[in-house]
Motif scaffolding. Sequence first.
Motif, mmCIF file in Angstrom:
data_model
loop_
_atom_site.group_PDB
_atom_site.id
_atom_site.type_symbol
_atom_site.label_atom_id
_atom_site.label_comp_id
_atom_site.label_asym_id
_atom_site.label_seq_id
_atom_site.Cartn_x
_atom_site.Cartn_y
_atom_site.Cartn_z
ATOM 1 N N PHE A 140 7.074 1.727 7.301
ATOM 2 C CA PHE A 140 6.228 2.852 7.683
ATOM 3 C C PHE A 140 6.964 4.188 7.503
ATOM 4 C CE2 PHE A 140 5.155 -0.704 10.618
ATOM 5 C CZ PHE A 140 3.933 -1.027 10.075
ATOM 6 N N PHE A 141 8.185 4.157 6.995
ATOM 7 C CA PHE A 141 8.949 5.389 6.851
ATOM 8 C C PHE A 141 8.237 6.343 5.892
ATOM 9 C CE2 PHE A 141 10.697 2.492 3.695
ATOM 10 C CZ PHE A 141 10.873 3.275 2.562
ATOM 11 N N LEU A 142 8.602 7.617 5.951
ATOM 12 C CA LEU A 142 7.970 8.684 5.168
ATOM 13 C C LEU A 142 6.479 8.848 5.504
ATOM 14 C CD1 LEU A 142 9.646 8.206 1.668
ATOM 15 C CD2 LEU A 142 10.274 9.817 3.474
ATOM 16 N N ASN A 143 6.147 8.558 6.749
ATOM 17 C CA ASN A 143 4.836 8.826 7.332
ATOM 18 C C ASN A 143 5.082 9.703 8.562
ATOM 19 O OD1 ASN A 143 2.461 7.233 6.152
ATOM 20 N ND2 ASN A 143 4.031 5.643 6.309
ATOM 21 N N PRO A 144 4.133 10.529 8.971
ATOM 22 C CA PRO A 144 4.328 11.314 10.196
ATOM 23 C C PRO A 144 4.652 10.457 11.423
ATOM 24 C CG PRO A 144 2.496 12.215 8.960
ATOM 25 C CD PRO A 144 2.910 10.939 8.260
ATOM 26 N N ILE A 145 4.142 9.232 11.503
ATOM 27 C CA ILE A 145 4.430 8.392 12.678
ATOM 28 C C ILE A 145 5.908 8.069 12.809
ATOM 29 C CG2 ILE A 145 2.179 7.284 12.899
ATOM 30 C CD1 ILE A 145 3.479 4.830 11.465
ATOM 31 N N SER A 146 6.623 8.015 11.695
ATOM 32 C CA SER A 146 8.043 7.644 11.758
ATOM 33 C C SER A 146 8.896 8.738 12.393
ATOM 34 C CB SER A 146 8.571 7.290 10.367
ATOM 35 O OG SER A 146 8.570 8.411 9.517
ATOM 36 N N HIS A 147 8.309 9.909 12.653
ATOM 37 C CA HIS A 147 9.032 10.998 13.297
ATOM 38 C C HIS A 147 8.693 11.120 14.783
ATOM 39 C CE1 HIS A 147 10.427 12.196 9.375
ATOM 40 N NE2 HIS A 147 9.177 12.249 8.947
ATOM 41 N N LEU A 175 0.821 -1.216 0.000
ATOM 42 C CA LEU A 175 0.000 0.000 0.000
ATOM 43 C C LEU A 175 0.852 1.263 0.000
ATOM 44 C CD1 LEU A 175 -2.705 -1.139 2.554
ATOM 45 C CD2 LEU A 175 -3.157 -0.407 0.211
ATOM 46 N N GLN A 176 2.117 1.150 -0.327
ATOM 47 C CA GLN A 176 3.002 2.307 -0.291
ATOM 48 C C GLN A 176 2.639 3.312 -1.388
ATOM 49 O OE1 GLN A 176 3.979 -0.775 -1.176
ATOM 50 N NE2 GLN A 176 5.494 -0.722 -2.834
ATOM 51 N N ASN A 177 3.050 4.540 -1.144
ATOM 52 C CA ASN A 177 2.863 5.637 -2.102
ATOM 53 C C ASN A 177 1.390 5.907 -2.418
ATOM 54 O OD1 ASN A 177 5.719 5.901 -2.332
ATOM 55 N ND2 ASN A 177 5.726 4.219 -3.781
ATOM 56 N N ASN A 178 0.608 6.079 -1.367
ATOM 57 C CA ASN A 178 -0.785 6.489 -1.477
ATOM 58 C C ASN A 178 -0.964 7.725 -0.601
ATOM 59 O OD1 ASN A 178 -2.605 4.625 -3.125
ATOM 60 N ND2 ASN A 178 -1.394 3.138 -1.975
ATOM 61 N N ASN A 179 -2.173 8.034 -0.222
ATOM 62 C CA ASN A 179 -2.460 9.173 0.664
ATOM 63 C C ASN A 179 -3.211 8.706 1.907
ATOM 64 O OD1 ASN A 179 -1.363 11.226 -1.021
ATOM 65 N ND2 ASN A 179 -3.137 11.020 -2.348
ATOM 66 N N ILE A 180 -2.893 7.530 2.395
ATOM 67 C CA ILE A 180 -3.587 6.930 3.536
ATOM 68 C C ILE A 180 -3.251 7.694 4.812
ATOM 69 C CG2 ILE A 180 -3.845 4.830 4.897
ATOM 70 C CD1 ILE A 180 -2.989 3.327 2.235
ATOM 71 N N LYS A 181 -4.292 8.072 5.558
ATOM 72 C CA LYS A 181 -4.095 8.836 6.786
ATOM 73 C C LYS A 181 -4.172 7.965 8.035
ATOM 74 C CE LYS A 181 -6.025 12.951 4.722
ATOM 75 N NZ LYS A 181 -5.222 13.993 4.504
ATOM 76 N N ARG A 231 4.076 -9.603 5.161
ATOM 77 C CA ARG A 231 4.729 -8.409 4.611
ATOM 78 C C ARG A 231 3.686 -7.306 4.441
ATOM 79 N NH1 ARG A 231 7.068 -12.653 2.354
ATOM 80 N NH2 ARG A 231 9.306 -12.829 2.502
ATOM 81 N N LEU A 232 4.010 -6.135 4.972
ATOM 82 C CA LEU A 232 3.120 -4.985 4.886
ATOM 83 C C LEU A 232 3.947 -3.750 4.545
ATOM 84 C CD1 LEU A 232 0.353 -3.612 5.295
ATOM 85 C CD2 LEU A 232 0.930 -3.425 7.725
ATOM 86 N N PHE A 233 3.631 -3.142 3.422
ATOM 87 C CA PHE A 233 4.363 -1.966 2.973
ATOM 88 C C PHE A 233 3.414 -0.764 2.954
ATOM 89 C CE2 PHE A 233 6.664 -5.590 1.468
ATOM 90 C CZ PHE A 233 7.986 -5.242 1.693
ATOM 91 N N LEU A 234 3.659 0.166 3.853
ATOM 92 C CA LEU A 234 2.815 1.353 4.001
ATOM 93 C C LEU A 234 3.629 2.640 3.952
ATOM 94 C CD1 LEU A 234 0.335 0.171 6.756
ATOM 95 C CD2 LEU A 234 -0.313 1.208 4.585
ATOM 96 N N HIS A 235 4.858 2.587 3.484
ATOM 97 C CA HIS A 235 5.677 3.796 3.480
ATOM 98 C C HIS A 235 5.148 4.832 2.489
ATOM 99 C CE1 HIS A 235 7.673 1.106 0.526
ATOM 100 N NE2 HIS A 235 7.933 2.222 -0.150
ATOM 101 N N ASN A 236 5.521 6.061 2.751
ATOM 102 C CA ASN A 236 5.140 7.214 1.933
ATOM 103 C C ASN A 236 3.619 7.386 1.845
ATOM 104 O OD1 ASN A 236 5.674 9.536 0.517
ATOM 105 N ND2 ASN A 236 5.817 8.518 -1.453
ATOM 106 N N ASN A 237 3.003 7.488 3.018
ATOM 107 C CA ASN A 237 1.591 7.821 3.150
ATOM 108 C C ASN A 237 1.491 8.974 4.144
ATOM 109 O OD1 ASN A 237 -0.375 5.956 1.648
ATOM 110 N ND2 ASN A 237 1.131 4.503 2.425
ATOM 111 N N GLN A 238 0.354 9.167 4.750
ATOM 112 C CA GLN A 238 0.144 10.263 5.707
ATOM 113 C C GLN A 238 -0.326 9.736 7.054
ATOM 114 O OE1 GLN A 238 1.030 13.414 4.988
ATOM 115 N NE2 GLN A 238 1.750 12.519 3.069
#
Length: 186
Positions: A126-133, A77-83, A97-104
Amino acid sequence: MQRRQTMEGAEEIKESLQKSGIKRDVDVLQLSLATKKLTTIPDLSRFHFLRQLWLNNNKIRELSCRSLNCCLTELYLQNNNIKSITGALNHLTCLQRLFLHNNQIRGLADMTHELRRMQQLQTATFFLNPISHEPRYRQHVIHCLPSIQVLDRKEVRSVERRRSFQIYSQERHRVLQSVVFCRRTT
């Protein structure tokens, strides 16, 4: 609008199956709907043996994955706009395997709570999501998902596991330390 999105999803599925030469729903083990400009996840409940699903590089904002087979092992699910993933993935207990990087995605505690039943989850991004910060993001995920082997494309080391245990299970860590060194706790 919803009906148009549903029909678009159905057309994308039909096209993907035709390209693969698959005629029966029971023969669908993997399905790629990547880069199709989807804004919602189409109903995939008819694919009872679906194991791998690519929905990356779309425009998906909300997850409503109740139509997904609970035996799914890989979800991209990477590279979407999932909040948020709250209430959408917790039934996918066979996921490896779960890929959710580069979402919101926001809300680290909510996200890990959603994934807590995934005892076979080995790889996740989960990188490139606000949670990763968020503070102690990596330790928190490692603690909440004990089966994880690779997180954000980096292998989870035993040192990281021990550290997350110390941080998030302080009382249990203290008891274990006292038993190891034959000391009585007070």
